[in-house]
Design an enzyme around this catalytic site. Structure first.
Site: not given
Ligand code: PGA
Length: 224
Positions: A8-9, A84, A155, A207-208
């Protein structure tokens, strides 16, 4: 079985990163990439996911993207109800359910995100919160995936213990025996092997770390 990796960018990345992905991961069978919508139309050879969808099929919703548009560009998956979206765009459980229904009608697999906040976690309300989210977010037909993402782990570099993830995924598996179950929240090259080894974890939502092609390669290696 090989685990799924869903990258997930968010609102990150560039054409350059897309090119790196194409070079490294074209035709990969277990990597799904949630691109910002402007990049979804680029021929990439990647399995594509949107990060959001509008629940209505068409109409006067400036700035939004419909299911049929995603289908036209070969998008097979869509994140729905990411924390988010819930936090910054005020999406409710009923919006999440409507979006998931719209996806399924269009033959797009919704990846429905659920998870407790830090406050709820500290108050020992995780199971209760997840059960309510399931009751209110799940569409009437099957075909969706679930991503368990504790909000406090997204995150932050923090993750629940393996026992905690295992407990939640067992609860999810008992309720949804034929559903793909992902864990998300600070998954990276260092912890991916441990997370993939947890029973009832079918993959990870990343994500990150997904912004670093080398880290994705390491995660994919552990997913095998
Ligand atoms: P993260 O994000 O790996 O940066 O914790 C995961 C996500 O929000 O899907």
């Amino acid at each position: 079985m090989q685990k799924w990796v869903v990258a997930n960018w968010k609102m990150n990345g560039s054409k350059n990163l897309l090119n790196e992905y194409k070079k490294s991961f074209k035709n990969h069978k277990k990597l799904i990439v949630c691109l910002p919508s402007i990049y979804l139309g680029e021929p990439s050879g990647l399995i594509l996911s949107a990060q959001n969808i509008h629940q209505q099929l068409k109409g006067a919703y400036t700035g939004e993207i419909s299911a049929s548009m995603l289908v036209e560009f070969g998008v097979k998956y869509c994140l729905v109800g990411h924390s988010e979206r819930r936090q910054h765009f005020h999406e409710t459980n009923s919006d999440v359910r409507a979006k998931a229904e719209t996806c399924l009608e269009a033959n797009i697999t919704p990846i429905i995100c659920i998870g407790e906040t830090l406050e709820q976690y500290e108050a020992n309300q995780t199971t209760e919160v997840l059960e309510r989210q399931l009751a209110e977010c799940l569409p009437s037909r099957s075909g969706f995936w679930i991503a368990y993402e504790p909000v406090w782990a997204i995150g932050t570099g923090k993750t629940p213990t393996t026992d905690e993830i295992s407990e939640v995924h067992l609860m999810l598996r008992e309720k949804l025996p034929n559903t793909i179950l992902l864990y998300g929240g600070s998954v990276n090259g260092d912890n991916a092997a441990t997370i993939f080894a947890i029973p009832n974890v079918d993959g990870a939502l990343v994500g990150g770390a997904s912004l670093d092609v080398a880290a994705v390669a390491v995660i994919l290696k552990h997913a095998r």
